[in-house]
Design a protein around this motif. Sequence first.
Motif, PDB file in Angstrom:
ATOM      1  N   SER A 103     157.352  44.091  59.847  1.00  0.00           N
ATOM      2  CA  SER A 103     158.404  44.617  60.912  1.00  0.00           C
ATOM      3  C   SER A 103     157.846  44.739  62.233  1.00  0.00           C
ATOM      4  CB  SER A 103     159.343  45.778  60.788  1.00  0.00           C
ATOM      5  OG  SER A 103     158.271  46.695  60.376  1.00  0.00           O
ATOM      6  N   ALA A 104     156.380  45.487  62.344  1.00  0.00           N
ATOM      7  CA  ALA A 104     155.941  45.413  63.840  1.00  0.00           C
ATOM      8  C   ALA A 104     155.736  44.256  64.484  1.00  0.00           C
ATOM      9  CB  ALA A 104     154.429  45.946  63.579  1.00  0.00           C
ATOM     10  N   ILE A 105     155.154  42.955  63.596  1.00  0.00           N
ATOM     11  CA  ILE A 105     154.959  41.860  64.278  1.00  0.00           C
ATOM     12  C   ILE A 105     156.208  41.151  64.459  1.00  0.00           C
ATOM     13  CG2 ILE A 105     154.398  39.348  63.468  1.00  0.00           C
ATOM     14  CD1 ILE A 105     152.184  40.494  61.676  1.00  0.00           C
ATOM     15  N   ARG A 106     157.319  41.189  63.846  1.00  0.00           N
ATOM     16  CA  ARG A 106     158.697  40.818  64.311  1.00  0.00           C
ATOM     17  C   ARG A 106     159.067  41.334  65.449  1.00  0.00           C
ATOM     18  NH1 ARG A 106     162.179  38.094  59.397  1.00  0.00           N
ATOM     19  NH2 ARG A 106     163.706  37.796  61.229  1.00  0.00           N
ATOM     20  N   MET A 107     159.058  42.683  65.542  1.00  0.00           N
ATOM     21  CA  MET A 107     159.474  43.454  66.720  1.00  0.00           C
ATOM     22  C   MET A 107     158.933  43.227  67.860  1.00  0.00           C
ATOM     23  SD  MET A 107     160.828  47.192  65.193  1.00  0.00           S
ATOM     24  CE  MET A 107     159.305  47.680  64.527  1.00  0.00           C
ATOM     25  N   SER A 108     157.693  43.044  68.091  1.00  0.00           N
ATOM     26  CA  SER A 108     156.831  42.534  69.090  1.00  0.00           C
ATOM     27  C   SER A 108     157.379  41.279  69.555  1.00  0.00           C
ATOM     28  CB  SER A 108     155.313  42.602  68.692  1.00  0.00           C
ATOM     29  OG  SER A 108     154.383  42.195  69.864  1.00  0.00           O
ATOM     30  N   LYS A 109     157.233  40.215  68.490  1.00  0.00           N
ATOM     31  CA  LYS A 109     157.670  38.985  68.671  1.00  0.00           C
ATOM     32  C   LYS A 109     158.913  38.833  69.577  1.00  0.00           C
ATOM     33  CE  LYS A 109     154.802  36.013  65.929  1.00  0.00           C
ATOM     34  NZ  LYS A 109     154.653  34.955  64.974  1.00  0.00           N
ATOM     35  N   ALA A 110     159.872  39.906  69.364  1.00  0.00           N
ATOM     36  CA  ALA A 110     161.342  39.675  69.569  1.00  0.00           C
ATOM     37  C   ALA A 110     161.399  39.831  71.282  1.00  0.00           C
ATOM     38  CB  ALA A 110     162.124  40.740  69.191  1.00  0.00           C
ATOM     39  N   THR A 111     160.577  40.481  71.915  1.00  0.00           N
ATOM     40  CA  THR A 111     160.645  40.353  73.379  1.00  0.00           C
ATOM     41  C   THR A 111     159.110  40.283  74.163  1.00  0.00           C
ATOM     42  OG1 THR A 111     160.564  42.565  73.326  1.00  0.00           O
ATOM     43  CG2 THR A 111     162.844  41.797  73.678  1.00  0.00           C
ATOM     44  N   GLY A 128     155.008  29.897  58.458  1.00  0.00           N
ATOM     45  CA  GLY A 128     153.637  30.707  58.685  1.00  0.00           C
ATOM     46  C   GLY A 128     153.293  31.870  58.240  1.00  0.00           C
ATOM     47  N   LEU A 129     152.693  32.672  59.164  1.00  0.00           N
ATOM     48  CA  LEU A 129     152.360  34.097  58.422  1.00  0.00           C
ATOM     49  C   LEU A 129     153.178  34.973  58.154  1.00  0.00           C
ATOM     50  CD1 LEU A 129     150.035  36.244  58.484  1.00  0.00           C
ATOM     51  CD2 LEU A 129     150.631  36.759  60.787  1.00  0.00           C
ATOM     52  N   LEU A 130     154.487  34.972  58.828  1.00  0.00           N
ATOM     53  CA  LEU A 130     155.647  35.812  58.463  1.00  0.00           C
ATOM     54  C   LEU A 130     156.081  35.423  56.926  1.00  0.00           C
ATOM     55  CD1 LEU A 130     157.582  36.008  61.760  1.00  0.00           C
ATOM     56  CD2 LEU A 130     156.533  38.059  60.510  1.00  0.00           C
ATOM     57  N   LEU A 131     156.256  34.092  56.717  1.00  0.00           N
ATOM     58  CA  LEU A 131     156.517  33.759  55.162  1.00  0.00           C
ATOM     59  C   LEU A 131     155.472  34.028  54.322  1.00  0.00           C
ATOM     60  CD1 LEU A 131     158.423  31.962  53.496  1.00  0.00           C
ATOM     61  CD2 LEU A 131     157.311  29.906  54.101  1.00  0.00           C
ATOM     62  N   GLU A 132     154.109  33.996  54.778  1.00  0.00           N
ATOM     63  CA  GLU A 132     153.306  34.321  53.562  1.00  0.00           C
ATOM     64  C   GLU A 132     153.354  35.685  53.727  1.00  0.00           C
ATOM     65  OE1 GLU A 132     149.143  33.448  55.326  1.00  0.00           O
ATOM     66  OE2 GLU A 132     149.842  31.574  55.653  1.00  0.00           O
ATOM     67  N   MET A 133     153.769  36.564  54.668  1.00  0.00           N
ATOM     68  CA  MET A 133     153.789  38.021  54.375  1.00  0.00           C
ATOM     69  C   MET A 133     155.041  38.653  53.517  1.00  0.00           C
ATOM     70  SD  MET A 133     152.743  39.453  58.229  1.00  0.00           S
ATOM     71  CE  MET A 133     152.823  41.159  57.933  1.00  0.00           C
TER      72      MET A 133
END
Length: 219
Positions: free
Chosen positions: A75-83, A28-33
């Motif tokens: 990284s902001a999106i991945r860090m937010s999604k982590a918890t 999805g979005l992360l892959l696109e990014m």
Amino acid sequence: MRDWIEGDNINYDYILRYIRETLPKSEGLLLEMEEYAKENGVPISQPESIRFLEIIIKIANAKRILEVGSAIGYSAIRMSKATGGCVTTIELSDDMADIAEENIKKAGLSEKITLIRGDGREVIPEIEGEFDLIFIDAAKGQYQEFFNEAKRLLRVGGILVSDNVLFKGMTATDELVIRRKITIVKRLREYLTMLKENKDFATALLPIGDGVAISVKEN
Ligand SMILES: C[S@@+](CC[C@H](N)C(=O)[O-])C[C@H]1O[C@@H](n2cnc3c(N)ncnc32)[C@H](O)[C@@H]1O
């Protein structure tokens, strides 16, 4: 031809390839990014570094995160999604910040991620509150200045993660240092010495990605 992310590799390629095979596949979005970053030469965190950061965030259950260097917001999106935590992220380049804001909106995280435009060295002193984790991933020659301003915002027991500190191995040996990077290498070495000697922080230096220093604030 070298893989786009392996240009910064400080480990044996076969180890890195194997580690990357173990990582969850982005979609999805992360892959696109990731594809956007690759095509446009945007230096987002290496896959094993961002995975490490996600795991640290999960272990610590970090919900209040400060990042210096948003780039496109990956990284902001991945860090937010982590918890499901809140991230305040700072970006100097308006062009990057525009793209990051769009991506944060697409991710449905505008309520969780606050992007502040400006130079971290000027912006951080104006930030209030307390953070569980601070991720420094901006201009490598300025880490000491980011640290000086950001340390007061980290709670005791909070975690500081500094990315790219081994800088393609140059920090570790003069043999790899290229002339035009001498000042940055010198500053990174001074930064790591400061962390090592800092009585309020305990630090481990890890050969993940381009080198990650992980520190805990003890006092
Ligand atoms: C390595 S990239 C960040 C990558 C991002 N953390 C990720 O993994 O997705 C570094 C970013 O820091 C920004 N930057 C450089 N100096 C800065 C400063 N003094 N304050 C804020 N941002 C800065 C650059 O414009 C660039 O977008």
